[in-house]
Design an enzyme around this catalytic site. Sequence first.
Site, mmCIF file in Angstrom:
data_model
loop_
_atom_site.group_PDB
_atom_site.id
_atom_site.type_symbol
_atom_site.label_atom_id
_atom_site.label_comp_id
_atom_site.label_asym_id
_atom_site.label_seq_id
_atom_site.Cartn_x
_atom_site.Cartn_y
_atom_site.Cartn_z
ATOM 1 N N HIS A 89 -51.240 -88.047 -85.649
ATOM 2 C CA HIS A 89 -51.623 -87.339 -86.880
ATOM 3 C C HIS A 89 -50.863 -86.009 -86.989
ATOM 4 C CE1 HIS A 89 -55.563 -89.545 -86.059
ATOM 5 N NE2 HIS A 89 -55.244 -89.968 -87.257
ATOM 6 N N GLY B 195 -59.818 -88.194 -89.130
ATOM 7 C CA GLY B 195 -60.166 -87.269 -88.063
ATOM 8 C C GLY B 195 -59.910 -87.865 -86.692
#
Length: 289
Positions: free
Chosen positions: A37, A31
């Site tokens: 990402h 996260g």
Amino acid sequence: MQLFETRQAIREAVTAARREGKTIGVVPTMGALHAGHLSLVEACTKACDFTVVTIFVNPTQFGPGEDFDKYPRRLEADLEALAPYGVDAVFAPTNEEMYGPRHSTYVVVEGVTEPWEGACRPGHFRGVTTIVTKLFQIVQPDVAFFGQKDYQQALVVRRMVADLDMPIEIRVCPIVREPDGLALSSRNVYLSADERRQARSLSQSLELAARLVAEGLRDPATIRECMLEQLSQHPDVRVEYVALVDPETMQEVASIDAPVVAAVAAFVGETRLIDNRLLTPAEPSSAGA
Ligand code: PAF
């Protein structure tokens, strides 16, 4: 995009997708998603019919005194960031869901895990390979995407997948950098403005190494010294290691006559950052032939 918190629910969703003949891709993350990402997510949605992003801050890969407690957790913002990417499923389990009270099985890769990150962070890779194996078991992906910023981690995962005959293709995507060269990391948010300026020195030291190799320098010790000298000019940068290593084994090289990975880990203030760069020596010139 659906959010799943239990192993059973994500398994059912993946099984249904597979029954429709879809290929399954996974992007494992902790996260605090950033553009690095998201580049993995984009690669996954392009390559696979059904994309699962996992979000789990894995306690077993943090050592005592590391930043497990303060690691940024912001699921809502992560879901918003993922919304435009055509992700099919987000799997965001709790600790209890992933590690039952009697959990006592770990996956250990030897050799390639031992130097550098393995030496500085004892137990780290055991935690990574254990959680990645669990995520692979749960999602059963055809393809999994990792970032090159964690170069040694990607190599360790490749080794594990090959050694344990996991039928999963591992794809490693390039590092995404800020305009000044700093590699994107969820930990960059810890940096003060002054530390943020000094943090550039990691990528600058790698640029220096690339320049020296491009100019024909072949001695890793000299290149390493130049990198250390460059990093030492920043008062809040405390180097853990600077190494020029074989891209497949992570062992230090004696001379640079094939591609090598330059890897650096340093604390900038209290924040531990890593970065790396593949250095490719020019072919010997055929001048005069
Ligand atoms: O690279 C990371 O974010 C983590 O190490 C991973 C692969 C998601 C395992 O927790």
